[in-house]
Write a protein that holds these residues in place. Structure first.
Motif, PDB file in Angstrom:
ATOM      1  N   SER A   1      -5.571   0.127  -1.912  1.00 27.20           N
ATOM      2  CA  SER A   1      -4.474  -0.224  -1.716  1.00 27.20           C
ATOM      3  C   SER A   1      -3.664  -1.761  -1.964  1.00 27.20           C
ATOM      4  CB  SER A   1      -4.024   0.251  -0.267  1.00 27.20           C
ATOM      5  OG  SER A   1      -3.794   1.606  -0.918  1.00 27.20           O
TER       6      SER A   1
ATOM      7  N   ARG B   1      -0.446   1.983  -4.425  1.00 25.89           N
ATOM      8  CA  ARG B   1      -1.937   2.218  -3.774  1.00 25.89           C
ATOM      9  C   ARG B   1      -2.190   2.821  -5.528  1.00 25.89           C
ATOM     10  NH1 ARG B   1      -6.118   3.097  -1.535  1.00 25.89           N
ATOM     11  NH2 ARG B   1      -7.467   5.549  -2.242  1.00 25.89           N
TER      12      ARG B   1
ATOM     13  N   GLU C   1      -2.558   5.956   2.401  1.00 29.28           N
ATOM     14  CA  GLU C   1      -3.235   6.321   1.993  1.00 29.28           C
ATOM     15  C   GLU C   1      -3.710   7.905   1.762  1.00 29.28           C
ATOM     16  OE1 GLU C   1      -4.473   2.118   2.169  1.00 29.28           O
ATOM     17  OE2 GLU C   1      -3.649   3.463   3.623  1.00 29.28           O
TER      18      GLU C   1
ATOM     19  N   GLU D   1       3.901  -1.977  -0.020  1.00 32.41           N
ATOM     20  CA  GLU D   1       2.998  -1.381  -0.461  1.00 32.41           C
ATOM     21  C   GLU D   1       3.066  -0.826  -2.274  1.00 32.41           C
ATOM     22  OE1 GLU D   1       2.560   0.706   3.246  1.00 32.41           O
ATOM     23  OE2 GLU D   1       4.139   2.416   2.314  1.00 32.41           O
TER      24      GLU D   1
END
Length: 281
Positions: free
Chosen positions: A278, A110, A77, A108
């Motif tokens: 996310s 976002r 983040e 991952e």
């Protein structure tokens, strides 16, 4: 302790200034992880270009192999917010930019939103990630997931915001101080744990592509460091202690740039205060 804290406050600006970020080649799609098929990339670029021309909303897609090739900002983040603000995505007055960030090796992603979006759009971004992006990513189809997810972000977030409306399922949510404090405590604990043990945790639960058992071992080596003028090269060694599977994958490390007050060149100088959502797979 007070002296250590004071020293931290003095040195923090220097640490922050040393952070390095990927450089964008164009304002629509930068597929440094090489996971988007050529036809899909062209279609995504066309959609993002049409969005910008018709509404003024600047949305961009970035894929990277891993964010650990850059100086650490801690959490995904923080990395996404810092990169968003360094590039200056979105109109500087409306702050309506959007960054879709996919980190393929770290598993991952976002959707980072400009500070002009309300919290209802954070929930909409989370729903899109969970229902559109991640199912395809879990099947190993990044190209389809990114194309479908980007389309959903454009239709359900960017164009809705540009029309001055709220998401269909949006609405202000209530809350209390207790859960906020607990949430922050858990967040900070998670950030430090991920920074220290993230790679080992991912390896522990990742399956071997040969025997299917969990517990692969991954080692990354930088072959050529990225500079401000050229990309770098790295290799990822994957071994399985159960069946002796071994594979080496080469990847590209994007060019880097130093933090500055630049508005991001071709972007409009927008900023984010950390809104968005996310996902991990």
């Amino acid at each position: 302790m007070k002296r250590l804290f004071a020293l931290f406050l003095v040195l923090w600006p220097a640490f922050a200034a040393a952070q390095s970020w990927p450089v964008y080649e164009n304002v629509y799609v930068n597929d440094y992880a090489n996971v988007i098929e050529e036809g899909a990339e062209q279609r995504i670029m066309s959609q993002l270009k049409a969005l910008r021309e018709e509404t003024g909303v600047e949305a961009t897609v970035l894929t990277i192999y891993t964010r650990w090739g850059f100086e650490s900002t801690g959490s995904l983040e923080n990395f996404a917010t810092g990169l968003f603000n360094h590039w200056g995505i979105g109109n500087a007055e409306r702050n309506d930019g959007i960054l879709i960030l996919v980190v393929s090796e770290d598993r991952e992603m976002r959707v980072e939103l400009g500070s002009g979006y309300g919290t209802a759009f954070d929930r909409e971004a989370k729903d899109i990630i969970d229902r559109v992006f991640l199912p395809e990513f879990r099947d190993g189809d990044f190209s389809t997931g990114i194309e479908a997810g980007t389309d959903a972000v454009i239709q359900r977030i960017a164009r809705v915001q540009a029309a001055g409306e709220e998401p269909a399922g949006g609405g202000a949510g209530g809350g209390g101080g207790g859960w906020i404090f607990g949430g922050f405590a858990a967040l900070f604990a998670g950030v430090f744990a991920l920074a220290a043990f993230g790679g080992r945790i991912r390896d522990r639960f990742s399956r071997c592509p040969s025997c299917g058992k969990r517990g692969i071992r991954t080692r990354k080596n930088v072959l050529e460091k990225a500079t401000r003028t050229s990309t770098g090269k790295g290799e990822r060694d994957v071994t399985c202690p159960h069946c002796n599977y071994h594979d080496t994958v080469l990847y590209t490390i994007p060019r880097i740039t130093r933090s500055s007050s630049s508005s991001g060149g071709s972007f409009g100088g927008g900023s984010s205060s950390g809104g968005g959502a996310s996902g991990r797979w």
